[in-house]
Write a protein that holds these residues in place. Structure first.
Motif, short mmCIF file in Angstrom:
data_model
loop_
_atom_site.label_atom_id
_atom_site.label_comp_id
_atom_site.label_asym_id
_atom_site.label_seq_id
_atom_site.Cartn_x
_atom_site.Cartn_y
_atom_site.Cartn_z
N ASN A 144 0.56 -1.41 -0.10
CA ASN A 144 -0.10 0.01 -0.16
C ASN A 144 0.92 1.36 -0.26
O ASN A 144 0.55 2.25 -0.65
CB ASN A 144 -0.77 -0.08 1.31
CG ASN A 144 -2.17 -1.12 1.33
OD1 ASN A 144 -2.04 -1.69 0.16
ND2 ASN A 144 -2.50 -1.31 2.28
N SER A 145 1.19 0.80 1.02
CA SER A 145 3.01 2.44 0.87
C SER A 145 3.54 2.77 -0.77
O SER A 145 3.28 4.20 -1.06
CB SER A 145 4.14 1.90 1.69
OG SER A 145 3.35 1.76 3.53
N LYS A 175 6.72 0.83 -9.79
CA LYS A 175 5.81 0.39 -9.32
C LYS A 175 5.73 -0.50 -9.84
O LYS A 175 5.33 -1.78 -9.53
CB LYS A 175 4.62 1.24 -9.26
CG LYS A 175 4.32 2.17 -8.76
CD LYS A 175 3.11 3.48 -8.05
CE LYS A 175 2.86 4.24 -6.88
NZ LYS A 175 2.18 5.38 -7.28
N LEU A 214 1.80 2.09 -3.31
CA LEU A 214 0.96 2.08 -4.54
C LEU A 214 0.60 3.40 -3.83
O LEU A 214 0.35 4.12 -5.58
CB LEU A 214 -0.43 1.69 -4.19
CG LEU A 214 -0.42 -0.08 -4.48
CD1 LEU A 214 -1.65 -0.50 -4.11
CD2 LEU A 214 -0.73 0.16 -5.64
N MET A 215 0.79 4.19 -3.03
CA MET A 215 0.68 5.88 -2.63
C MET A 215 1.73 6.34 -2.19
O MET A 215 1.35 7.90 -2.42
CB MET A 215 0.11 5.39 -1.10
CG MET A 215 -1.31 5.11 -1.32
SD MET A 215 -2.44 5.59 0.05
CE MET A 215 -1.68 4.68 1.40
N SER A 216 2.48 5.60 -3.04
CA SER A 216 3.87 6.79 -3.24
C SER A 216 4.16 7.87 -4.42
O SER A 216 3.16 7.73 -5.40
CB SER A 216 5.56 5.83 -2.84
OG SER A 216 5.18 5.38 -4.35
N GLY A 217 5.34 8.55 -4.49
CA GLY A 217 5.11 9.11 -5.81
C GLY A 217 5.94 8.57 -6.88
O GLY A 217 6.64 9.06 -7.29
N THR A 248 -2.28 -1.48 -11.61
CA THR A 248 -3.28 -0.23 -11.53
C THR A 248 -4.54 -0.78 -11.52
O THR A 248 -5.30 -0.16 -10.87
CB THR A 248 -2.91 0.64 -13.02
OG1 THR A 248 -2.62 -0.35 -14.05
CG2 THR A 248 -1.77 1.12 -12.91
N GLU A 274 -8.01 -2.94 -9.72
CA GLU A 274 -8.30 -3.01 -8.26
C GLU A 274 -8.19 -4.59 -8.34
O GLU A 274 -8.25 -5.24 -9.34
CB GLU A 274 -9.64 -1.99 -8.44
CG GLU A 274 -9.47 -0.70 -9.02
CD GLU A 274 -9.44 -0.24 -7.24
OE1 GLU A 274 -9.75 -0.62 -6.07
OE2 GLU A 274 -8.51 0.98 -8.09
#
Length: 71
Positions: free
Chosen positions: A7-8, A19, A10-13, A28, A30
């Motif tokens: 999750n980190s 990724k 996925l939400m990172s920049g 990407t 779901e």
């Protein structure tokens, strides 16, 4: 811990290419379709549970909004 790491990322920049390298080419998408267990070490059943729980929570929120609008 693996779920938190996934999750980190996925939400990172981080850039898309990084990724893809860490999470797999379908990251990407779901739910289970976006999980590559060989890279994330997160079981598909865990990802499915999280997706189902999120959809249930969103459904409850929208039901509450509809009730408020009806008043």
């Amino acid at each position: 811990m693996c779920e938190l790491a996934r999750n980190s990322v996925l939400m990172s920049g981080f850039p898309h290419e990084m990724k893809q390298y860490w999470l797999g080419p379908n990251y990407t998408k779901e739910g289970v379709a976006g999980n590559d267990i060989s890279r994330t070490n997160v079981p598909d059943v865990r990802v499915a549970f999280r997706t189902e729980t999120l959809l249930d929570e969103l459904s409850n929120i929208f039901k509450g909004v509809e009730k408020e609008e009806a008043l």
